[in-house]
Design an enzyme around this catalytic site. Sequence first.
Site, short mmCIF file in Angstrom:
data_model
loop_
_atom_site.label_atom_id
_atom_site.label_comp_id
_atom_site.label_asym_id
_atom_site.label_seq_id
_atom_site.Cartn_x
_atom_site.Cartn_y
_atom_site.Cartn_z
N MET A 1 -8.67 8.64 -0.90
CA MET A 1 -9.53 9.07 0.21
C MET A 1 -10.06 10.48 -0.06
O MET A 1 -9.31 11.34 -0.50
CB MET A 1 -8.75 9.04 1.52
CG MET A 1 -8.17 7.69 1.86
SD MET A 1 -7.28 7.73 3.44
CE MET A 1 -6.52 6.12 3.46
N MET B 1 -11.90 -5.13 4.94
CA MET B 1 -11.04 -4.23 5.71
C MET B 1 -10.77 -4.87 7.08
O MET B 1 -11.72 -5.27 7.78
CB MET B 1 -11.70 -2.86 5.90
CG MET B 1 -11.81 -2.04 4.64
SD MET B 1 -10.22 -1.74 3.84
CE MET B 1 -9.31 -0.90 5.12
N MET C 1 -11.98 4.98 -1.24
CA MET C 1 -12.66 5.27 0.03
C MET C 1 -13.32 6.64 -0.15
O MET C 1 -12.82 7.66 0.36
CB MET C 1 -11.65 5.25 1.18
CG MET C 1 -11.21 3.87 1.56
SD MET C 1 -9.70 3.84 2.54
CE MET C 1 -8.49 3.89 1.23
N SER D 1 0.86 -1.19 0.00
CA SER D 1 0.00 0.00 0.00
C SER D 1 0.88 1.23 0.00
O SER D 1 1.62 1.47 0.97
CB SER D 1 -0.89 0.01 1.24
OG SER D 1 -1.52 1.27 1.36
N HIS E 1 -1.08 -1.36 -4.36
CA HIS E 1 -2.36 -0.92 -3.80
C HIS E 1 -2.35 0.60 -3.63
O HIS E 1 -1.45 1.15 -2.98
CB HIS E 1 -2.58 -1.60 -2.44
CG HIS E 1 -3.90 -1.33 -1.81
ND1 HIS E 1 -5.06 -2.01 -2.16
CD2 HIS E 1 -4.27 -0.46 -0.83
CE1 HIS E 1 -6.07 -1.57 -1.42
NE2 HIS E 1 -5.61 -0.63 -0.60
N ASP F 1 -4.52 3.80 -2.31
CA ASP F 1 -5.65 4.28 -1.53
C ASP F 1 -6.08 5.67 -1.97
O ASP F 1 -5.24 6.58 -2.00
CB ASP F 1 -5.29 4.33 -0.04
CG ASP F 1 -5.08 2.95 0.55
OD1 ASP F 1 -4.01 2.72 1.15
OD2 ASP F 1 -5.99 2.11 0.38
C1 DX5 Z 1 -6.32 2.12 5.21
C2 DX5 Z 1 -5.86 1.71 3.84
C3 DX5 Z 1 -4.77 0.67 3.85
C4 DX5 Z 1 -3.51 1.04 4.63
C5 DX5 Z 1 -2.76 -0.21 5.02
O1 DX5 Z 1 -7.54 2.74 5.13
O2 DX5 Z 1 -6.94 1.24 3.07
O3 DX5 Z 1 -4.45 0.29 2.52
O4 DX5 Z 1 -2.71 1.87 3.87
O5 DX5 Z 1 -1.63 0.12 5.77
P1 DX5 Z 1 -1.09 -0.77 6.97
O6 DX5 Z 1 -0.60 -2.06 6.36
O7 DX5 Z 1 0.03 0.06 7.52
O8 DX5 Z 1 -2.19 -0.99 7.93
ZN ZN Z 2 -6.49 0.29 1.09
#
Ligand code: DX5
Ligand code: ZN
Length: 215
Positions: free
Chosen positions: A36, A136, A67, A7, A32, A34
């Site tokens: 937001m 999640m 998200m 990520s 990955h 993210d």
């Molecule tokens: C959180 C994200 C994850 C996050 C994971 O909302 O969707 O992808 O970056 O990071 P770690 O592995 O540090 O929990």
């Molecule tokens: Zn994520």
Amino acid sequence: MIKIAPSILAADPLNLERDVRKAEKAGCDWIHVDIMDAHFVPNLAYSADVVRRLKEVTELPLDVHLMMDNPETMVDLFLDAGAFCLTIHSEIHSDIAAILNRIRQRGRMAGIALKPSTPVEMAEKYLKLADLTLMMTVEPGFGGQKLDARVLRKIRMLKDSGYQGEIEADGGIREDNLEMLTSNGLTVAVMGTALFRDRNMTACIRRLHQIGSLE
Ligand code: DX5
Ligand code: ZN
């Protein structure tokens, strides 16, 4: 073998190209990303432009996790930018089935995500429209949180339901808790902090792939 998707929320935002190239060289399977909107979750992260630029520097499939509320306004933007898999949340107030169909129509993987407290039953009607289900394992919005082990039961439930798509988990995954996830049916592990903090990512990925091939 388990797929490992680093990520980039945990990567250095001033050196994304360097960190993504490092992850690719280390043997990761997907990247990955993210997204937001500071509305669906209390944080703001990345955009379609970042996806487009990443597509120029890596061969790895881009696993884009939206998200955000009202993703229907931006689905084509992320697909045009090069998302390989585009995942929306099951808790949004949009026409989820239409969005998943749109993603598939454009020849990409459609994903549906569930927050830890969202029961599998709530998303059941979308599972046949989803090539991937993202469980999640933390409340979405931030990296570096502790994995919520209550989600294991949901992963097992989906596996035992005969679901044919990818089963992905995201949040708090580390080397010492990966096996309990894969032994319950996980096929894709998103890892941020644990992976980007590891001094030897190549050796770490090799070990993770071995853990994931025990099943
Ligand atoms: C959180 C994200 C994850 C996050 C994971 O909302 O969707 O992808 O970056 O990071 P770690 O592995 O540090 O929990
Ligand atoms: Zn994520």
